[in-house]
Design a protein around this motif. Structure first.
Motif, mmCIF file in Angstrom:
data_model
loop_
_atom_site.group_PDB
_atom_site.id
_atom_site.type_symbol
_atom_site.label_atom_id
_atom_site.label_comp_id
_atom_site.label_asym_id
_atom_site.label_seq_id
_atom_site.Cartn_x
_atom_site.Cartn_y
_atom_site.Cartn_z
ATOM 1 N N LYS A 51 -0.946 -6.820 -27.027
ATOM 2 C CA LYS A 51 -0.916 -5.386 -26.729
ATOM 3 C C LYS A 51 0.520 -4.925 -26.534
ATOM 4 O O LYS A 51 1.353 -5.672 -26.027
ATOM 5 C CB LYS A 51 -1.741 -5.066 -25.481
ATOM 6 N N VAL A 52 0.771 -3.681 -26.902
ATOM 7 C CA VAL A 52 2.082 -3.075 -26.688
ATOM 8 C C VAL A 52 1.979 -2.124 -25.490
ATOM 9 O O VAL A 52 1.108 -1.249 -25.458
ATOM 10 C CB VAL A 52 2.560 -2.306 -27.934
ATOM 11 N N PHE A 53 2.855 -2.322 -24.519
ATOM 12 C CA PHE A 53 2.898 -1.481 -23.330
ATOM 13 C C PHE A 53 4.081 -0.526 -23.459
ATOM 14 O O PHE A 53 5.205 -0.962 -23.721
ATOM 15 C CB PHE A 53 3.049 -2.345 -22.077
ATOM 16 N N VAL A 54 3.806 0.755 -23.276
ATOM 17 C CA VAL A 54 4.835 1.782 -23.438
ATOM 18 C C VAL A 54 5.000 2.543 -22.129
ATOM 19 O O VAL A 54 4.019 3.019 -21.552
ATOM 20 C CB VAL A 54 4.472 2.768 -24.565
ATOM 21 N N LEU A 55 6.246 2.637 -21.666
ATOM 22 C CA LEU A 55 6.585 3.441 -20.498
ATOM 23 C C LEU A 55 7.844 4.212 -20.842
ATOM 24 O O LEU A 55 8.895 3.612 -21.111
ATOM 25 C CB LEU A 55 6.819 2.551 -19.275
ATOM 26 N N ALA A 56 7.752 5.537 -20.875
ATOM 27 C CA ALA A 56 8.890 6.335 -21.321
ATOM 28 C C ALA A 56 8.826 7.741 -20.745
ATOM 29 O O ALA A 56 7.779 8.208 -20.288
ATOM 30 C CB ALA A 56 8.925 6.395 -22.850
ATOM 31 N N ASP A 57 9.967 8.411 -20.763
ATOM 32 C CA ASP A 57 10.070 9.829 -20.442
ATOM 33 C C ASP A 57 10.227 10.595 -21.747
ATOM 34 O O ASP A 57 11.071 10.239 -22.584
ATOM 35 C CB ASP A 57 11.280 10.102 -19.552
ATOM 36 N N GLY A 58 9.408 11.639 -21.926
ATOM 37 C CA GLY A 58 9.489 12.453 -23.126
ATOM 38 C C GLY A 58 10.051 13.833 -22.824
ATOM 39 O O GLY A 58 9.855 14.368 -21.734
ATOM 40 N N CYS A 71 1.134 4.157 -21.569
ATOM 41 C CA CYS A 71 -0.026 3.817 -22.385
ATOM 42 C C CYS A 71 0.056 2.377 -22.878
ATOM 43 O O CYS A 71 1.095 1.719 -22.777
ATOM 44 C CB CYS A 71 -0.160 4.771 -23.572
ATOM 45 N N VAL A 72 -1.085 1.929 -23.399
ATOM 46 C CA VAL A 72 -1.200 0.603 -24.007
ATOM 47 C C VAL A 72 -1.764 0.791 -25.411
ATOM 48 O O VAL A 72 -2.722 1.546 -25.612
ATOM 49 C CB VAL A 72 -2.130 -0.313 -23.184
ATOM 50 N N ILE A 73 -1.171 0.115 -26.394
ATOM 51 C CA ILE A 73 -1.638 0.173 -27.777
ATOM 52 C C ILE A 73 -2.160 -1.201 -28.152
ATOM 53 O O ILE A 73 -1.419 -2.188 -28.082
ATOM 54 C CB ILE A 73 -0.504 0.572 -28.745
#
Length: 205
Positions: A51-58, A71-73
């Protein structure tokens, strides 16, 4: 120390163990619903097992609204939101790196961060995560909220006080933004992932 964030598009493409590849990433802006590409996000994307874990500011280029991406992909490219507070999600990603799940970036600063994490005692990390989890309070029917509203934060009300499990909690401050580093002090509780309350004694209440 948290792993060094970068412009999010620089973490892609990502190839899963099953051979599937995610070549790009984007999310709709919560404010205007326009699509925001990874080039307008700053954070990390990490492959942990399958799984790919994403943590970011947009930052939406259309309306300038700032928002957090958690999110998790999965390997079938399905995207699942993460409901944990940002600081706890950071801890779990750090813990994942510690447990020798594959880091996606191999740049020197990532290697330095990984070595720092590997030097940590796993029991200490578990204890820190456990303590954080015990000081999180979700908004639920079991939480008594005051009728006195002292303001609004993130377009939601700020209650002057809360009562839960025999404790009285007084509002102290809003939680910092996702790019801020902060710790809960003794007697403090994070409510609804956005507000910090302090526990008071019966005499103070």
């Amino acid at each position: 120390m948290m792993m060094q964030p970068d412009r999010l598009d620089r973490f892609f493409p990502i190839t899963y163990p099953n051979g599937a590849t995610v070549s790009r990433f984007a999310k709709p802006c919560p404010h205007c619903q326009q699509l925001v590409k990874a080039t307008a996000m700053q954070g990390v994307a990490m492959l942990l097992q399958d799984k790919v874990f994403v943590l970011a500011d947009g930052l939406c280029p259309h309306c300038q609204h700032r928002f957090v991406v958690k999110c998790v992909i999965d390997a079938y490219k399905r995207v699942f939101p993460v409901q944990l507070p940002v600081f706890l999600f950071r801890w779990l990603l750090r813990w994942g790196a510690k447990r020798q799940l594959k880091l996606f970036r191999q740049q020197p600063e990532w290697q330095r961060a990984k070595r720092l994490v590997e030097a940590m005692d796993s029991e200490e990390v578990k204890e820190a995560v456990s303590q954080l989890a015990n000081r999180l309070l979700a908004d639920s029917p079991g939480v008594e909220k005051s009728a006195d509203i002292v303001g609004r934060f993130q377009n939601l009300p700020i209650y002057a006080w809360l009562r839960h499990d025999g404790r009285t909690l007084l509002f102290d401050r809003a939680a910092p933004g996702s790019d801020a580093q902060f710790q809960l002090q003794a007697g403090e509780v994070l409510f609804d992932g956005r507000l910090i309350y302090k526990e008071v004694t019966p005499q103070q209440a």
